[in-house]
Structures are given as structure tokens and as C-alpha cells.
Design an enzyme around this catalytic site. Structure first.
Site, PDB file in Angstrom:
ATOM      1  N   GLU A 142     -21.443  35.473 -79.494  1.00  0.00           N
ATOM      2  CA  GLU A 142     -21.097  35.220 -80.607  1.00  0.00           C
ATOM      3  C   GLU A 142     -19.706  34.122 -80.707  1.00  0.00           C
ATOM      4  OE1 GLU A 142     -22.279  39.153 -83.109  1.00  0.00           O
ATOM      5  OE2 GLU A 142     -21.258  39.729 -81.587  1.00  0.00           O
ATOM      6  N   GLU A 192     -26.424  44.504 -77.963  1.00  0.00           N
ATOM      7  CA  GLU A 192     -26.087  45.606 -78.614  1.00  0.00           C
ATOM      8  C   GLU A 192     -27.054  46.557 -78.865  1.00  0.00           C
ATOM      9  OE1 GLU A 192     -23.518  41.803 -79.820  1.00  0.00           O
ATOM     10  OE2 GLU A 192     -25.687  42.369 -79.137  1.00  0.00           O
TER      11      GLU A 192
END
Length: 259
Positions: A113, A133
Site C-alpha cells: 500500500e 491481510e
């Protein structure tokens, strides 16, 4: 300014940020994200810096969020941390200077990210990139569900986020997540070469182009086109536009002043 989790140096008009938590593979915590935001503010105010490189060394760009830091977080602590991540990555995405991510080793979760907040991503051979995640019972929260889909399309974004499976550098190149793959030993040389090239371009035009691209990603096409039209016209009020076109006609290299 001294930092606990970062190294910073200037190579001419290039600012080089190195994430510096090697024992934790540069895992992102509140200290690193806060310091990174402060450094981006410092760079934004430094007229000598024309382009920026963010890297993490040869073993890890960033292996994700610091799991030990997040494990016992309640919703309020989690919200405060992820808000800080958004604020910092948004500062990078909106920095009025080009930012290159030089990625090697692991770029997972928050590391991916963070890289996506940069303008251009170059990866070393052997790099592993992904959003794992889902394997921790959560989902990407620092922009992954939004920036990834915009970069590679919904299909690949869902594939990476739903499975949590990482991809290698060549696959990342093939789907547009990175723009170039180079040998590890050449990574920083390639990043500096590109940064110096960008630093030599017209800075106001570069800044306006970045704003147009960022803005266009969040509005409908007619709105984006109108914004581009007005921004393009504005550039004819700059000395750089006169210099660039005059240099073209005179068959010489332009000297841009950022005015």
C-alpha cells in the site's frame, strides 16, 4: 532532523528515503508512519529536492504492518493507526514532486500500500508483492482496496486481496503494478537514473500533471477532462512554458526554473 525509523539523504536534487527497521523487515508501526509523514512535509518545503525515492534496502521494502503492535489493538487504536497510515500515504500521493518506489525483497500488506502511494514503482528481481491481510482475519486498510483496483483492475485486485497470495516481480510487471523489473544490484541506480530524469523536467507542469491524474481517478470523465483543459491553459502563464517551446524551436535543451 533525526529519525528513529528512517534514513534520509540528498543526492543532488534527489531526496532518498530509506525505511530503517531491518530487524522487523521494515514493518510499519505508528512511529515509522509518523516520522515518514514529517519527512514528506520537510521535503515538500525543500525547493532543492525535485524528485524522491523511497526504498527499504535489499531484503524488504516493507513486510506489512507490525503485527505485534496491532495484535491487541481495539477498534479505537486500530482506527487511529490506520488513519495515520492514510494521512502519510496521502501526503506521498499528493506530494508536488514525483516519488519513485524502489522495491526489493518483501512488499506485503502495508508495504504494498505504501508503494502504491508512490507515482512510479520499480522492482528488483526476486521481489514478492501482495496483500495477505485476509490470512490474518482482516483486509487491506491503508488504501489497498482502492488504489490496487485503480492500478490493476478489479479482477486482479480481488484475486490478490481475496486469496492473500503474493506475486513475483514479473507478474507485478505484467499486470501494471510495477513499471520495470531490474536486477537487485541495479535497483538504486535505475531509480536514481529515473529520478534525475524527472528532476530535469518542467516542475510546474509535472506537478499539474500529477494533480490531474490523481483528481481524474476520483471523478467522472467529463469533469476530469474539463479540469485538464483548465490546468493545461494555466501552464501558458508560466515562464517554463515559454522556455520549453522556445528551446524546442531553437533546437536546444530547455532550462526550466519552476516559474
Amino acid at each position: 532532523m533525526e529519525f528513529e525509523t528512517l534514513l534520509y539523504e540528498k543526492d543532488g536534487n534527489i531526496g532518498i528515503i530509506t525505511l530503517n527497521r531491518p530487524k522487523f523487515f521494515n514493518a510499519l508501526n505508528d512511529v515509522l508512519m509518523r516520522e515518514l509523514g514529517q519527512l514528506i512535509d520537510q521535503i515538500a518545503a525543500d525547493d532543492e529536492v525535485k524528485a524522491v525515492i523511497i526504498t527499504g534496502g535489499s531484503k524488504a521494502f516493507a513486510a506489512g504492518g507490525d503485527i505485534a503492535y496491532m495484535l491487541d489493538a481495539d477498534s479505537l487504536k486500530a482506527e487511529a493507526f490506520i488513519a495515520l497510515c492514510h494521512q502519510t500515504i496521502d501526503k506521498i500521493a499528493n506530494l508536488p514532486k514525483p516519488v519513485i518506489a524502489a522495491i526489493a525483497g518483501l512488499a506485503l500488506g502495508g508495504g504494498c500500500e505504501l508503494a502504491m502511494g508512490c507515482d512510479i514503482r520499480i522492482a528488483a528481481e526476486g521481489t514478492t508483492i501482495g496483500q495477505p491481510e485476509i490470512n490474518l482475519g482482516i483486509m487491506p486498510g491503508a488504501g489497498g482496496t482502492q488504489r490496487l483496483a485503480r492500478l490493476v483492475g478489479e479482477g486482479w485486485a480481488k484475486q490478490l486481496i481475496f486469496t492473500g497470495d503474493p506475486i513475483d516481480a514479473q507478474t507485478a510487471l505484467s499486470i501494471g503494478l510495477v513499471t520495470k523489473v531490474v536486477p537487485l544490484e541495479s535497483l538504486m541506480d535505475e531509480a536514481k537514473k529515473l529520478a534525475k530524469k524527472l528532476a530535469g523536467k518542467a516542475p510546474i507542469a509535472m506537478r499539474m500533471a500529477k494533480i490531474c491524474i490523481n483528481y481524474g481517478g476520483s471523478v467522472d470523465l467529463p469533469s476530469g477532462l474539463l479540469f485538464e483543459q483548465k490546468t493545461w491553459s494555466f501552464l501558458f502563464s508560466t515562464a517554463d512554458q515559454k522556455e520549453g517551446m522556445k528551446a524546442f524551436l531553437e533546437k536546444r535543451k530547455p532550462v526550466f526554473q519552476g516559474k
